[in-house]
Design an enzyme around this catalytic site. Structure first.
Site, mmCIF file in Angstrom:
data_model
loop_
_atom_site.group_PDB
_atom_site.id
_atom_site.type_symbol
_atom_site.label_atom_id
_atom_site.label_comp_id
_atom_site.label_asym_id
_atom_site.label_seq_id
_atom_site.Cartn_x
_atom_site.Cartn_y
_atom_site.Cartn_z
ATOM 1 N N ASP A 1 -9.600 21.166 4.727
ATOM 2 C CA ASP A 1 -10.484 22.120 5.381
ATOM 3 C C ASP A 1 -11.851 22.041 4.722
ATOM 4 O O ASP A 1 -12.075 21.220 3.825
ATOM 5 C CB ASP A 1 -9.919 23.540 5.320
ATOM 6 C CG ASP A 1 -10.244 24.332 6.584
ATOM 7 O OD1 ASP A 1 -11.445 24.571 6.834
ATOM 8 O OD2 ASP A 1 -9.314 24.697 7.328
ATOM 9 N N HIS B 1 -13.949 21.726 10.651
ATOM 10 C CA HIS B 1 -13.304 22.069 9.369
ATOM 11 C C HIS B 1 -13.304 20.865 8.434
ATOM 12 O O HIS B 1 -12.300 20.566 7.790
ATOM 13 C CB HIS B 1 -11.878 22.564 9.611
ATOM 14 C CG HIS B 1 -11.818 23.942 10.210
ATOM 15 N ND1 HIS B 1 -12.009 25.083 9.470
ATOM 16 C CD2 HIS B 1 -11.610 24.344 11.495
ATOM 17 C CE1 HIS B 1 -11.913 26.136 10.267
ATOM 18 N NE2 HIS B 1 -11.671 25.713 11.503
ATOM 19 N N GLU C 1 -12.020 25.315 16.372
ATOM 20 C CA GLU C 1 -13.293 25.854 15.876
ATOM 21 C C GLU C 1 -14.307 24.758 15.558
ATOM 22 O O GLU C 1 -14.950 24.774 14.507
ATOM 23 C CB GLU C 1 -13.036 26.753 14.654
ATOM 24 C CG GLU C 1 -12.215 27.975 15.011
ATOM 25 C CD GLU C 1 -11.940 28.882 13.818
ATOM 26 O OE1 GLU C 1 -11.682 30.079 14.055
ATOM 27 O OE2 GLU C 1 -11.962 28.414 12.677
ATOM 28 N N ASP D 1 -1.710 36.640 7.263
ATOM 29 C CA ASP D 1 -2.806 37.014 6.369
ATOM 30 C C ASP D 1 -3.397 38.365 6.758
ATOM 31 O O ASP D 1 -4.099 38.985 5.967
ATOM 32 C CB ASP D 1 -3.900 35.942 6.369
ATOM 33 C CG ASP D 1 -4.332 35.534 7.763
ATOM 34 O OD1 ASP D 1 -3.459 35.386 8.630
ATOM 35 O OD2 ASP D 1 -5.541 35.351 7.981
#
Length: 507
Positions: free
Chosen positions: A112, A183, A275, A368
């Site tokens: 990432d 990423h 993303e 999370d």
């Protein structure tokens, strides 16, 4: 007595406890193994310790006959080791925890913006430079707090081989994720030519130290494709489509563990695809020229070109691509499967088009996110997802026809580690909600509104004692223990259960 019964499905089992003996039948080696996990539950919490605490104890179990089989083939956990690195021993421990809950896929998020965690021998700077960041944002990206210590680490190739081999002994597939084309700042920091050098000074980039959606994406060049083909060549060697042979000789595997068979999803490779901010491509003359050269209509199709290239490349080597649901944008690669994280819509679209789907919607199974809205909960990220919310998760959307629903391979809970700087924090966020998820993924439960939460919580009373024996630092039902509390700075609580403005989607 352990034996195979070919009349059962491969992961199905039968446990029979009679006065003079115990028999575990499985449709395949995995079925025998899952039956053994059920038998361990019957023995009580002490059976989950690594050594007996009462030497010479006579074990007793009730006389029962249990026959069971999983509802879904893919019962997974995504563990993000890129944002906060988890050492190898921690990953092996989580494989044990997955096995104890009859989960059979570990999706390992290895790269990432904040770190590259897998050794690639032909590109040593990926770990020499890309696996370490100078400091780390503490908590949510809006937090004013920083941990000024360097953070990093990576798995050697032998570490990865050990993880994959040990997982196969436990009948768990390990699915690696190497993110493209977004990423990717850690990779670009290591090898600046991977970025859009005509619009960004990529040589000045470092491994990212905060959270959110990063604007730095891979350049759409042949050199970048060749680079990542080199990466994936080594990845395929480390994550073989049939890890059974390596697993059967793996050092450190329990001597009483069943010999491994091919795990069902070991041929999958996750390429991220989520993303991908396309602003640099829009500004880059080189990217615009590439788009015209390829005859593509827009930047969405340029992302699709990336995905399709690696779908074909992996398929030529007998592998299968899977990516987050953004890979639908600009056209879905023909052989690709989809991890549906932005709700159910992407999964519905993919299933209707004949593509396989793993359901992991953020709104239900992102672990999370906070477990409660109380002021003692750790620094907030996302919305509240209670134990009850996870138990009422339904992986198959009612909008799908029976034929379309066959494309739902199963479900996955996702553990993104921006706010989890150590194993204790990962445990706290993951458990007990992973136990609720495991029951949803294995069992054919009633409709969500008809599920008996009171009965589940009653059974969890016994399961908490098993988690205690396993050394899991779970969130107690009454709330966090004093050492588990980490309130947000004043003004950042976002209210009881409401996220901070601009809460990131985490993927």
């Amino acid at each position: 007595m352990l034996r195979l019964d070919t009349h059962l499905d491969p992961e199905a089992y039968r446990v029979t406890v009679e006065r003079h003996g115990v028999r575990i039948d499985g449709g395949g080696p995995a079925g025998v193994f899952w039956g053994a996990q059920t038998f361990r539950q019957l023995l009580g919490p002490a059976a989950f310790r690594r050594a007996p605490v009462e030497p010479g104890r006579a074990w007793s179990v009730p006389m029962v006959a249990i026959e069971d089989a999983p509802r879904f083939a893919w019962r997974g956990l995504m563990l993000d080791v890129a944002r906060h690195f988890m050492p190898k021993d921690g990953v092996l421990r989580y494989l044990d925890l997955l096995a104890a809950h009859k989960l059979n896929v570990l999706h390992l998020h290895l790269t990432d913006d904040q770190g590259w965690r897998i050794e690639i021998k032909r590109y040593p700077k990926l770990t020499e430079t890309g696996s370490w960041r100078a400091r780390t944002k503490f908590g949510h990206r809006a937090s004013p707090l920083w941990d000024e210590r360097p953070h990093g680490g990576h798995y050697t190739q032998d570490d990865i081989r050990e993880i994959v081999a040990y997982a196969a002994r436990l009948h768990i597939s390990v699915v690696p994720e190497i993110d493209i084309p977004g990423h990717s700042q850690a990779a670009i920091a290591a090898y600046p030519f991977l970025g859009n050098t005509d619009v960004v000074d990529t040589a000045a980039l470092t491994v990212w130290d905060t959270w959110g959606v990063n604007p730095n994406v891979l350049a759409p060049t042949e050199d970048v494709l060749r680079f990542y083909e080199g990466v994936f060549e080594e990845v395929l060697d480390l994550f073989p489509a049939d890890p059974a042979q390596a697993a059967n000789g793996a050092p450190g595997a329990p001597s009483n563990a069943p010999r491994a068979s091919r795990t069902p999803f070991s041929g999958f490779v996750h390429i991220g695809g989520d993303e991908c901010v396309k602003d640099q491509w829009r500004r880059s003359p080189a990217a615009r020229a590439r788009l015209r050269e390829l005859g593509l209509a827009d930047e969405d199709e340029l992302q699709s070109w990336f995905i399709r290239h690696f779908d074909r490349w992996l398929a030529d080597r007998g592998r299968r691509l899977i990516g987050w649901d953004e890979i639908l944008e600009g056209g879905l690669a023909p052989g690709a499967a989809v991890s549906s994280w932005r709700g159910y819509a992407g999964g519905i679209t993919a299933a209707r088009a004949g593509h396989d789907v793993v359901m992991c919607p953020e709104q239900q199974v992102y672990l999370d996110h906070r477990q409660d809205g109380g002021p003692d909960e750790p620094m907030p990220i996302g919305y509240v997802r209670t134990l009850q919310d996870v138990y009422r998760f339904e992986p198959v959307p009612p909008q799908l026809t029976e034929e379309e629903a066959r494309h739902v391979l199963g479900a996955q809970a996702n553990v993104w580690t921006e706010v989890m700087e150590n194993q204790a924090r990962v445990d706290y966020q993951t458990f007990p909600r992973l136990a609720a998820f495991a029951e949803v993924a294995w069992s054919r439960l009633p409709a969500p509104e008809e599920r008996d939460m009171a009965d589940f919580e009653r059974r969890m009373g016994a399961h908490y004692r098993r988690l205690d024996a396993l050394g899991v630092d779970y969130r107690p039902p009454a709330g966090p223990l004093p050492w588990q509390r980490r309130p947000a700075p004043e003004g950042m609580t976002g209210g009881l259960g409401r996220p901070i403005e601009g809460s990131p989607p985490n993927v």
